[in-house]
Scaffold this motif. Structure first.
Motif, PDB file in Angstrom:
ATOM      1  N   UNK A  44       0.861  -1.186   0.000  1.00 46.28           N
ATOM      2  CA  UNK A  44       0.000   0.000   0.000  1.00 46.28           C
ATOM      3  C   UNK A  44       0.891   1.226   0.000  1.00 46.28           C
ATOM      4  N   UNK A  45       0.531   2.216  -0.851  1.00 40.07           N
ATOM      5  CA  UNK A  45       1.279   3.469  -0.882  1.00 40.07           C
ATOM      6  C   UNK A  45       0.310   4.612  -1.131  1.00 40.07           C
ATOM      7  N   UNK A  46       0.508   5.694  -0.372  1.00 45.01           N
ATOM      8  CA  UNK A  46      -0.221   6.934  -0.589  1.00 45.01           C
ATOM      9  C   UNK A  46       0.759   8.077  -0.318  1.00 45.01           C
ATOM     10  N   UNK A  47       0.340   9.346  -0.387  1.00 45.57           N
ATOM     11  CA  UNK A  47       1.304  10.424  -0.177  1.00 45.57           C
ATOM     12  C   UNK A  47       2.003  10.424   1.183  1.00 45.57           C
ATOM     13  N   UNK A  48       1.469   9.709   2.174  1.00 42.99           N
ATOM     14  CA  UNK A  48       2.066   9.708   3.507  1.00 42.99           C
ATOM     15  C   UNK A  48       2.639   8.372   3.961  1.00 42.99           C
ATOM     16  N   UNK A  84      -6.138  -5.482 -13.222  1.00 41.75           N
ATOM     17  CA  UNK A  84      -5.930  -4.174 -12.629  1.00 41.75           C
ATOM     18  C   UNK A  84      -7.207  -3.350 -12.671  1.00 41.75           C
ATOM     19  N   UNK A  85      -7.267  -2.373 -11.794  1.00 42.96           N
ATOM     20  CA  UNK A  85      -8.373  -1.420 -11.861  1.00 42.96           C
ATOM     21  C   UNK A  85      -7.906  -0.074 -11.346  1.00 42.96           C
ATOM     22  N   UNK A  86      -8.638   0.925 -11.763  1.00 44.51           N
ATOM     23  CA  UNK A  86      -8.383   2.295 -11.365  1.00 44.51           C
ATOM     24  C   UNK A  86      -9.708   2.834 -10.846  1.00 44.51           C
ATOM     25  N   UNK A  87      -9.725   3.277  -9.598  1.00 45.52           N
ATOM     26  CA  UNK A  87     -10.938   3.819  -8.973  1.00 45.52           C
ATOM     27  C   UNK A  87     -10.752   5.306  -8.723  1.00 45.52           C
ATOM     28  N   UNK A  88     -11.778   6.096  -8.988  1.00 42.90           N
ATOM     29  CA  UNK A  88     -11.774   7.484  -8.547  1.00 42.90           C
ATOM     30  C   UNK A  88     -12.722   7.567  -7.364  1.00 42.90           C
ATOM     31  N   UNK A 104     -15.042  17.889   5.076  1.00 46.66           N
ATOM     32  CA  UNK A 104     -13.953  18.152   4.128  1.00 46.66           C
ATOM     33  C   UNK A 104     -14.002  17.059   3.062  1.00 46.66           C
ATOM     34  N   UNK A 105     -13.550  17.381   1.865  1.00 46.40           N
ATOM     35  CA  UNK A 105     -13.516  16.388   0.785  1.00 46.40           C
ATOM     36  C   UNK A 105     -12.147  16.377   0.136  1.00 46.40           C
ATOM     37  N   UNK A 106     -11.582  15.191   0.019  1.00 49.04           N
ATOM     38  CA  UNK A 106     -10.348  14.971  -0.741  1.00 49.04           C
ATOM     39  C   UNK A 106     -10.734  14.103  -1.921  1.00 49.04           C
ATOM     40  N   UNK A 107     -10.378  14.550  -3.124  1.00 50.20           N
ATOM     41  CA  UNK A 107     -10.655  13.766  -4.326  1.00 50.20           C
ATOM     42  C   UNK A 107      -9.370  13.073  -4.756  1.00 50.20           C
ATOM     43  N   UNK A 108      -9.496  11.792  -5.071  1.00 48.69           N
ATOM     44  CA  UNK A 108      -8.312  11.043  -5.449  1.00 48.69           C
ATOM     45  C   UNK A 108      -8.653   9.840  -6.290  1.00 48.69           C
ATOM     46  N   UNK A 109      -7.645   9.007  -6.461  1.00 46.92           N
ATOM     47  CA  UNK A 109      -7.791   7.795  -7.258  1.00 46.92           C
ATOM     48  C   UNK A 109      -6.898   6.701  -6.685  1.00 46.92           C
ATOM     49  N   UNK A 110      -7.293   5.464  -6.931  1.00 46.17           N
ATOM     50  CA  UNK A 110      -6.515   4.305  -6.484  1.00 46.17           C
ATOM     51  C   UNK A 110      -6.255   3.386  -7.656  1.00 46.17           C
ATOM     52  N   UNK A 111      -5.019   2.905  -7.729  1.00 45.61           N
ATOM     53  CA  UNK A 111      -4.653   1.873  -8.696  1.00 45.61           C
ATOM     54  C   UNK A 111      -4.545   0.580  -7.905  1.00 45.61           C
ATOM     55  N   UNK A 112      -5.323  -0.424  -8.285  1.00 43.22           N
ATOM     56  CA  UNK A 112      -5.298  -1.723  -7.617  1.00 43.22           C
ATOM     57  C   UNK A 112      -4.840  -2.790  -8.596  1.00 43.22           C
ATOM     58  N   UNK A 113      -3.991  -3.691  -8.129  1.00 44.90           N
ATOM     59  CA  UNK A 113      -3.602  -4.874  -8.889  1.00 44.90           C
ATOM     60  C   UNK A 113      -4.057  -6.074  -8.074  1.00 44.90           C
ATOM     61  N   UNK A 120      -6.250  -8.170  -3.553  1.00 49.97           N
ATOM     62  CA  UNK A 120      -5.428  -7.006  -3.879  1.00 49.97           C
ATOM     63  C   UNK A 120      -3.982  -7.276  -3.482  1.00 49.97           C
ATOM     64  N   UNK A 121      -3.061  -7.099  -4.427  1.00 51.28           N
ATOM     65  CA  UNK A 121      -1.625  -7.246  -4.142  1.00 51.28           C
ATOM     66  C   UNK A 121      -0.925  -5.893  -4.109  1.00 51.28           C
ATOM     67  N   UNK A 122      -1.516  -4.904  -4.785  1.00 51.83           N
ATOM     68  CA  UNK A 122      -0.981  -3.544  -4.788  1.00 51.83           C
ATOM     69  C   UNK A 122      -2.139  -2.564  -4.720  1.00 51.83           C
ATOM     70  N   UNK A 123      -2.025  -1.604  -3.807  1.00 49.44           N
ATOM     71  CA  UNK A 123      -3.025  -0.534  -3.663  1.00 49.44           C
ATOM     72  C   UNK A 123      -2.229   0.759  -3.573  1.00 49.44           C
ATOM     73  N   UNK A 124      -2.319   1.566  -4.619  1.00 49.56           N
ATOM     74  CA  UNK A 124      -1.600   2.841  -4.634  1.00 49.56           C
ATOM     75  C   UNK A 124      -2.602   3.967  -4.798  1.00 49.56           C
ATOM     76  N   UNK A 125      -2.613   4.881  -3.839  1.00 48.04           N
ATOM     77  CA  UNK A 125      -3.512   6.028  -3.867  1.00 48.04           C
ATOM     78  C   UNK A 125      -2.792   7.243  -4.423  1.00 48.04           C
ATOM     79  N   UNK A 126      -3.508   7.965  -5.274  1.00 45.27           N
ATOM     80  CA  UNK A 126      -2.989   9.195  -5.859  1.00 45.27           C
ATOM     81  C   UNK A 126      -3.933  10.335  -5.493  1.00 45.27           C
ATOM     82  N   UNK A 127      -3.404  11.341  -4.834  1.00 44.77           N
ATOM     83  CA  UNK A 127      -4.143  12.559  -4.550  1.00 44.77           C
ATOM     84  C   UNK A 127      -3.151  13.647  -4.199  1.00 44.77           C
TER      85      UNK A 127
END
Length: 153
Positions: A44-48, A84-88, A104-113, A120-127
């Motif tokens: 799992x990876x996100x900005x933090x 794979x999938x890409x979720x917004x 509060x609202x944060x808009x982002x996306x996740x790439x899942x493999x 799920x073997x990979x979960x990467x969040x982008x925001x």
């Protein structure tokens, strides 16, 4: 000698649907069920954060419930291709220490493999942490907005 048949792997679409339902209904108690959707060594990876393994991923979501008021995800779109999938999504929450009760609202996306078993073997969040989070904080937000104006002028 015949080999036993292994159970059919879940389709990626079905697996993604389960992940969406899981996150849209996630509760503090539900974090314990993460291992039903994620492979034991999932990353799992996100900005933090950048972690590996279900217990470490559970820790991130447990902390989310401790640090924020009423956090929840609303999935707004999905694209599935192969394993794979890409979720917004929109992540809605309230801060505990200021702007109490203000959503509060944060808009982002996740790439899942996903693997062949639909886990799920990979979960990467982008925001964008600067725009979506830092600008909402009292002192840091003013600085971030000033930097943004300077960069755009």
């Amino acid at each position: 000698m015949e080999q036993p048949l292994s159970p059919p792997a879940a389709s990626t679409e079905e697996a993604v649907s389960r992940v969406i339902v899981f996150f849209e209904t996630l509760s503090p108690a539900g974090v314990a069920q993460l291992g039903e959707l994620y492979a034991a060594d999932a990353r799992f990876k996100d900005p933090f954060n950048e972690v590996q393994g279900v217990p470490a991923i559970q820790g991130i979501f447990s902390h989310m419930f401790e640090a924020l008021e009423q956090p929840r995800f609303v999935v707004t779109g999905r694209v599935v291709q192969g394993q794979q999938c890409f979720l917004t999504w929109d992540f809605l929450f309230a801060f505990q220490n200021f702007h109490k009760g203000v959503t509060q609202t944060v808009r982002g996306a996740s790439h899942l493999v996903l693997n062949e078993q639909g886990l799920v073997t990979l979960h990467r969040d982008y925001w964008d942490a600067a725009e979506e989070l830092y600008e909402k904080l009292p002192v840091v937000g003013a600085l971030m907005r000033w930097l943004k104006r300077r960069a755009n002028s």
